[in-house]
Design a protein around this motif. Sequence first.
Motif, PDB file in Angstrom:
ATOM      1  N   VAL A  53       0.843  -1.197   0.000  1.00  0.00           N
ATOM      2  CA  VAL A  53       0.000   0.000   0.000  1.00  0.00           C
ATOM      3  C   VAL A  53       0.880   1.249   0.000  1.00  0.00           C
ATOM      4  O   VAL A  53       2.080   1.187   0.283  1.00  0.00           O
ATOM      5  CB  VAL A  53      -0.942   0.018   1.226  1.00  0.00           C
ATOM      6  N   ILE A  54       0.257   2.348  -0.325  1.00  0.00           N
ATOM      7  CA  ILE A  54       0.945   3.645  -0.214  1.00  0.00           C
ATOM      8  C   ILE A  54       0.835   4.123   1.235  1.00  0.00           C
ATOM      9  O   ILE A  54      -0.249   4.129   1.818  1.00  0.00           O
ATOM     10  CB  ILE A  54       0.324   4.661  -1.178  1.00  0.00           C
ATOM     11  N   VAL A  96       4.663   0.489   1.084  1.00  0.00           N
ATOM     12  CA  VAL A  96       4.803  -0.270   2.321  1.00  0.00           C
ATOM     13  C   VAL A  96       4.247  -1.687   2.125  1.00  0.00           C
ATOM     14  O   VAL A  96       3.088  -1.849   1.719  1.00  0.00           O
ATOM     15  CB  VAL A  96       4.064   0.411   3.483  1.00  0.00           C
ATOM     16  N   ALA A  97       5.075  -2.678   2.423  1.00  0.00           N
ATOM     17  CA  ALA A  97       4.614  -4.070   2.427  1.00  0.00           C
ATOM     18  C   ALA A  97       4.078  -4.369   3.806  1.00  0.00           C
ATOM     19  O   ALA A  97       4.818  -4.335   4.797  1.00  0.00           O
ATOM     20  CB  ALA A  97       5.757  -5.011   2.072  1.00  0.00           C
ATOM     21  N   VAL A 128       4.765   4.705  10.348  1.00  0.00           N
ATOM     22  CA  VAL A 128       4.220   4.900   9.003  1.00  0.00           C
ATOM     23  C   VAL A 128       2.704   4.777   9.058  1.00  0.00           C
ATOM     24  O   VAL A 128       2.161   3.829   9.643  1.00  0.00           O
ATOM     25  CB  VAL A 128       4.803   3.859   8.023  1.00  0.00           C
ATOM     26  N   ASP A 129       2.025   5.744   8.437  1.00  0.00           N
ATOM     27  CA  ASP A 129       0.568   5.690   8.308  1.00  0.00           C
ATOM     28  C   ASP A 129       0.246   4.852   7.058  1.00  0.00           C
ATOM     29  O   ASP A 129       0.537   5.273   5.939  1.00  0.00           O
ATOM     30  CB  ASP A 129      -0.003   7.093   8.166  1.00  0.00           C
ATOM     31  N   THR A 130      -0.355   3.672   7.273  1.00  0.00           N
ATOM     32  CA  THR A 130      -0.681   2.773   6.150  1.00  0.00           C
ATOM     33  C   THR A 130      -2.133   2.888   5.720  1.00  0.00           C
ATOM     34  O   THR A 130      -2.618   2.082   4.916  1.00  0.00           O
ATOM     35  CB  THR A 130      -0.384   1.316   6.538  1.00  0.00           C
ATOM     36  N   PRO A 178      -4.416   8.930  -1.301  1.00  0.00           N
ATOM     37  CA  PRO A 178      -4.502   8.786   0.164  1.00  0.00           C
ATOM     38  C   PRO A 178      -3.741   7.573   0.658  1.00  0.00           C
ATOM     39  O   PRO A 178      -3.554   6.588  -0.069  1.00  0.00           O
ATOM     40  CB  PRO A 178      -6.010   8.633   0.398  1.00  0.00           C
ATOM     41  N   ASN A 179      -3.310   7.646   1.881  1.00  0.00           N
ATOM     42  CA  ASN A 179      -2.614   6.521   2.500  1.00  0.00           C
ATOM     43  C   ASN A 179      -3.538   5.302   2.531  1.00  0.00           C
ATOM     44  O   ASN A 179      -4.736   5.417   2.802  1.00  0.00           O
ATOM     45  CB  ASN A 179      -2.174   6.881   3.921  1.00  0.00           C
TER      46      ASN A 179
END
Length: 803
Positions: A49-50, A94-95, A70-72, A148-149
């Motif tokens: 994801v971003i 982000v994995a 980190v905001d996932t 968006p995250n």
Amino acid sequence: MKISINRLKDFILLNQSSEEIADMLTQSGLEVEGIERFESVPGGLEGIVIGEVLTCEPHPNADKLTLTTVDTGSGVVPIVCGAPNVAQGQKVAVATVGATLYPKGGDSFVIKKAKIRGEASQGMICAEDELGLGESHAGIMVLDTDLPNGTPAAEFFNIKHDDVLEIGLTPNRADAASHLGVARDLKAILRSEVCLPSVKEFSVDNTSRSIAVEVENAEDCPRYAGLTISNIKVGPSPEWLQNYLKALDLDPINNVVDITNYILHDLGQPLHAFDADKLAGEKIVVKKLAAGTEFITLDEKERKLTGDELMICDAEKGLCMAGIFGGLGSGVSDQTTSIFLESAYFSPDVIRKGSQHHGLKTDASFRFERGTDPNMPIYALKRAALLIKEIAGGEISSEIVDLYPNPIADFEVAVKYRNITRLIGKHIEKEEIKAILTHLDIKVVDETEEGFRAIVKPYRVDVTREADIIEEILRIYGFEKVELTEHYSSDFLAEHPAKDGNKLQYRLSELLGGFGYQEIVTNSLTKPQYVEKAGYLKMEDNVEILNKLSEDLGVMRQTMLFTGLEVLAHNINRRQKDLKFFEFGTTYKKTAEGYQEDQVLALFLTGDKGSESWMEPSKKVAFPDLYSVVERLIEKLNLPELHMEIIHDAPFDYALALTLGKNPVGKIGLISAKVCKLAEVKQEVFYAELNWDYLLKKAAGLKKYEEISKFPEVRRDLSLVISKEVTFDHIKQLAVKAGGKLLKRIGVFDVYQGDKIDSDKKAYALSFYLQDNEKTLTDKVIDKTMGRLMQSFENEINALIRK
């Protein structure tokens, strides 16, 4: 054959799932053998994801690691990162925990919760090589995005997914060897429409580069078309085209070649692009070159032409084996700036012959040798030219050359409604029949109450008879809609009960395996020298191969012997000398009426009976070892008693000829050393060759075993002095006749020839086994049976019985 669902949907409106589409195609005759998932990046970035780096601090226990949060999108997680370029405020890939990564040049791995140097880490901030997107591992990927995250990374990177159908295409369905062909079948099933990309915008930019075209053999090349495109730039194809090819297991090469492959799999029309600057004399000539001409193909192999191949040439030399394989020096390279684009229809016969002779099987030859659409070349040429202009630039610098002197006509087939009902086994309404045919692009004309004429386009090379039309109706109507009735009938007579040849062969193979025999499968092609040097077969009976791959594979085998001996030699040369082999195969022979094929069962036995040990010395195999196996095979097939005759015919030193009535069944014996030497076998070989066709015809099915008798078996022995000319087979026939149902089996436990009896005599010591399945035998019954046996031997073969 692979078909992309995504591309299929460009041709026809499909709302069904891939599994439903596969089922529809299979029901209509295009069997889908499997569905594969294609992703432009392995794993499709699932679970990636971003995210946004909120905090970034040095790791307290490691100088080169960083603690981040980190905001996932679904929460804030701690992640330990080792990249030097990670910083607060970055948008990153982000994995998440549970995601599987497929890094470039490494093994896949799953992201798990972990503690790294004492600090919790619940994910991974990724570099491009870790995602399989590139080669760089210099640092994490910093994304320039306002998404968006929590947005799936596949959306940002535009990852493509596709389902690919693996279709087991039967040889008759050449029309379906493309996405368009499969879409046509779906059109008939769904009563939908097929949309072809428009080529209305095609136009000739100028005529500055015209290439003259000449076809010397219109029979082998009924249609040849082409045009030139100048000022192109050869390079990598765009991502969408590369993904299309990769989904079909094709490697992208360059934009021009990739477009020709795209058109081939899209429309079923092979194309070929020549470097126009390499065409001597600015000319294309379609002709055959002289036998013995050397030609180097794209795989850098030099091939000698037979003179039967159709070639694409310029004014001086051959450029390409038409419809099969390109030449080394005339293809498109990175330096190419102008091309001549070919689109043709070649005779299937000439392509098939050339492809088989040179052992070249290509995507183009696969289609041409089965029959392509003679009406497709111009559309495909325009479509490819437009794509080349769009992707590689350039300008169309000639008019289209289209040499088509004798257009191929549509097929006309007369069809009777009553025959449709008779062959399908169900009445189908006339309107339904006409609707099915119309959606298959088959016109219905001159309709009457009795029938009509069907006009079939020539790309349907398999639809030329009334039965073919009816098959088309049935496969689209649906086999499953034809109900089973209480009473079954057929339009042919068959033997009853039907014999299952495959089942019988399988059971005999099991039996032979139990005897320690191993099955071999040898080539039906063999050396003509075997027949010439063996001396007992006729050279004029050889079935010679016209397009030989080599002289060693120049003829079809007349016997199974020599290919089997080659297998023996191969094993013996590798110190495997104790061998038991069998093979079911076909022999071939030229006759006055034409050609004869026979199904044969061959058995080979050589070496020692078993491994040498302290309990028993090694012992060479002998004739009875092979004969006993053949005897058990005959018994298994429940055949009548065979007759035997001693022979000394080639290729045997000695043998038994087996007959059933007056018909020969086979031979068993010792192969002569001279014949064995032809295959470089230097030890004794016992060989049996049985006529499997005849055995199968006469077999009464597998022998059914009866319940073992509860009553005891009785053995009685006799010693006979008989003439040397009398065979055991003759004795056995007499015994079976005289002993009746009480005689279960007979055996020989001693044979004597020597100075104690006359020189023209021999003595047999025989054992007779008697048994009644209903009651215990009495002495009176036993003596009576043995009396009949002795009387028969004395009267029929003048036997002297030692009492």
